[in-house]
Design a protein around this motif. Structure first.
Motif, mmCIF file in Angstrom:
data_model
loop_
_atom_site.group_PDB
_atom_site.id
_atom_site.type_symbol
_atom_site.label_atom_id
_atom_site.label_comp_id
_atom_site.label_asym_id
_atom_site.label_seq_id
_atom_site.Cartn_x
_atom_site.Cartn_y
_atom_site.Cartn_z
ATOM 1 N N UNK A 283 0.823 -1.202 0.000
ATOM 2 C CA UNK A 283 0.000 0.000 0.000
ATOM 3 C C UNK A 283 0.869 1.268 0.000
ATOM 4 N N UNK A 284 1.991 1.214 0.699
ATOM 5 C CA UNK A 284 2.889 2.365 0.714
ATOM 6 C C UNK A 284 3.463 2.624 -0.675
ATOM 7 N N UNK A 285 3.844 1.561 -1.378
ATOM 8 C CA UNK A 285 4.364 1.699 -2.732
ATOM 9 C C UNK A 285 3.284 2.237 -3.679
ATOM 10 N N UNK A 286 2.058 1.735 -3.525
ATOM 11 C CA UNK A 286 0.941 2.211 -4.353
ATOM 12 C C UNK A 286 0.681 3.696 -4.114
ATOM 13 N N UNK A 287 0.768 4.119 -2.843
ATOM 14 C CA UNK A 287 0.554 5.534 -2.509
ATOM 15 C C UNK A 287 1.580 6.417 -3.197
ATOM 16 N N UNK A 288 2.854 6.031 -3.106
ATOM 17 C CA UNK A 288 3.924 6.844 -3.700
ATOM 18 C C UNK A 288 3.772 6.933 -5.219
ATOM 19 N N UNK A 289 3.488 5.799 -5.853
ATOM 20 C CA UNK A 289 3.326 5.784 -7.302
ATOM 21 C C UNK A 289 2.118 6.605 -7.734
ATOM 22 N N UNK A 290 1.050 6.476 -6.971
ATOM 23 C CA UNK A 290 -0.185 7.174 -7.347
ATOM 24 C C UNK A 290 -0.019 8.683 -7.230
ATOM 25 N N UNK A 291 0.592 9.157 -6.135
ATOM 26 C CA UNK A 291 0.809 10.589 -5.965
ATOM 27 C C UNK A 291 1.769 11.130 -7.015
ATOM 28 N N UNK A 292 2.735 10.301 -7.418
ATOM 29 C CA UNK A 292 3.709 10.725 -8.418
ATOM 30 C C UNK A 292 3.079 10.824 -9.808
ATOM 31 N N UNK A 293 2.212 9.847 -10.134
ATOM 32 C CA UNK A 293 1.649 9.772 -11.479
ATOM 33 C C UNK A 293 0.299 10.455 -11.630
ATOM 34 N N UNK A 294 -0.324 10.827 -10.528
ATOM 35 C CA UNK A 294 -1.678 11.381 -10.606
ATOM 36 C C UNK A 294 -1.795 12.626 -11.502
ATOM 37 N N UNK A 295 -0.815 13.553 -11.496
ATOM 38 C CA UNK A 295 -0.952 14.702 -12.408
ATOM 39 C C UNK A 295 -0.998 14.287 -13.881
ATOM 40 N N UNK A 296 -0.299 13.193 -14.215
ATOM 41 C CA UNK A 296 -0.298 12.709 -15.597
ATOM 42 C C UNK A 296 -1.550 11.906 -15.919
ATOM 43 N N UNK A 297 -2.056 11.162 -14.938
ATOM 44 C CA UNK A 297 -3.210 10.282 -15.167
ATOM 45 C C UNK A 297 -4.540 11.028 -15.119
ATOM 46 N N UNK A 298 -4.622 12.071 -14.301
ATOM 47 C CA UNK A 298 -5.900 12.747 -14.062
ATOM 48 C C UNK A 298 -6.644 13.173 -15.340
ATOM 49 N N UNK A 299 -5.955 13.732 -16.353
ATOM 50 C CA UNK A 299 -6.693 14.153 -17.544
ATOM 51 C C UNK A 299 -7.262 12.997 -18.369
ATOM 52 N N UNK A 300 -6.724 11.784 -18.174
ATOM 53 C CA UNK A 300 -7.116 10.660 -19.023
ATOM 54 C C UNK A 300 -7.897 9.573 -18.294
ATOM 55 N N UNK A 301 -7.729 9.479 -16.962
ATOM 56 C CA UNK A 301 -8.382 8.411 -16.188
ATOM 57 C C UNK A 301 -9.366 9.037 -15.212
ATOM 58 N N UNK A 302 -10.644 8.735 -15.393
ATOM 59 C CA UNK A 302 -11.660 9.279 -14.488
ATOM 60 C C UNK A 302 -12.015 8.300 -13.369
#
Length: 320
Positions: A101-120
């Motif tokens: 879960x810690x790894x998922x949190x770090x990856x998600x916060x890192x990639x969220x600016x890139x994913x947000x426009x394409x993944x709802x």
């Protein structure tokens, strides 16, 4: 399954400030209508304009949403209409979690600016693929090697007995038209909570956006407002729960206790999904024992004096 980006644009905020208020207000309207004939009598006896008791029993994310609902209603000086909360492994604090879960949190916060426009949202988009997923899951369960591997992985992530993971797929809300999904913003909100180590409302990403939503450059830290909780709260944790560990439920308990809330804490030998997917008589007995406390309080509403006390007062007045 709706695919509109506008539809999925919600976080836990909307659950706590829009969905739950709408449901509870509907319940209130229905109950008041049903009890319309007796309402005047109840008001005269108790001085209370709500002629019923309403309790909430919530699990996981529902626990965080209902706490957000009560706190935001209290901040807005609006009635929440609840008499007691029973929260089973409630979300809200997540910093004590396993490495996955810690790894998922770090990856998600890192990639969220890139994913947000394409993944709802995270969901299976078409009926065909939902049917395929359901079929493959059932087939894999019947293969000893694959089924055992999936059980081991699920047990590591959530804890407890995962042998009935395929049975979960047979529940009414897992079907070709309406399989569960997670909004991108809900996942991001949970990652924010875990990262900040606080039970916070959604961070919109800028001081201006937060100022517009909350009147402050930072999202509200709900843990700081626990003193506003004016009803009893029963917290329940699972000792085998690896999604929301007992330490995180105790975090709620400590903050509430320090804030003067009437709160209790209990633990059972459960994992996260056991609270809803398993059938344990001891949990049912515990929940019913807490609900009985609300039923007992109805016998004598605040401000309502017992017949015995009234007689005593009558005798005192007569003697005077």
């Amino acid at each position: 399954m709706a695919s509109s980006c506008r539809y999925w644009k919600y976080s836990i905020n909307e659950h706590g400030t829009q969905d739950i208020p709408a449901m509870i207000e509907r319940i209130h309207q229905t109950k008041v209508t049903e009890l319309e004939n007796s309402q005047k009598i109840v008001e005269e006896e108790s001085g209370n304009d709500q002629p019923y008791k309403l309790c909430a029993i919530c699990h996981s994310l529902g626990g965080a949403a209902i706490l957000m609902y009560i706190l935001t209603r209290r901040i807005e000086v609006k009635p929440h209409r609840l008499s007691r909360l029973i929260l089973l492994s409630p979300a809200g604090f997540h910093h004590d979690s396993n490495p996955v879960f810690t790894m998922m949190e770090c990856l998600f916060l890192l990639l969220s600016p890139l994913l947000a426009p394409f993944v709802s949202a995270f969901y299976i988009p078409t009926r065909f693929f939902r049917m395929l997923f359901n079929k493959l899951a059932r087939d894999f369960h019947n293969l000893p090697a694959v089924g055992g591997l999936v059980q081991t992985l699920i047990s590591y992530l959530v804890g407890g007995d995962s042998s009935n993971w395929v049975g979960v797929l047979g529940l009414p809300h897992y079907n070709m038209n309406d399989m569960p999904a997670v909004s991108f913003r809900v996942a991001l909100h949970l990652a924010q909570i875990k990262h900040t180590r606080k039970f916070m409302m959604f961070d919109y990403g800028s001081a201006a956006a937060n100022m517009k939503a909350y009147g402050s450059p930072q999202p509200l830290d709900l843990g700081e407002f626990y003193s506003l909780i004016d009803i009893p709260v029963d917290l329940v944790a699972g000792r085998k729960d690896k999604v929301i560990r007992p330490s995180m439920v105790r975090k709620h308990y400590k903050l509430m206790k320090d804030a003067g809330v009437e709160v209790s804490y209990n633990e059972f030998e459960y994992a996260h999904l056991d609270f809803t997917f398993s059938h344990h008589e001891e949990l049912l007995a515990y929940v019913m024992s807490r609900l009985i406390l609300v039923g007992a309080s109805m016998k004598q509403q605040p401000g309502q004096k017992s017949l015995k006390n009234r007689r005593k007062e009558g005798q005192t007045s007569s003697s005077r």
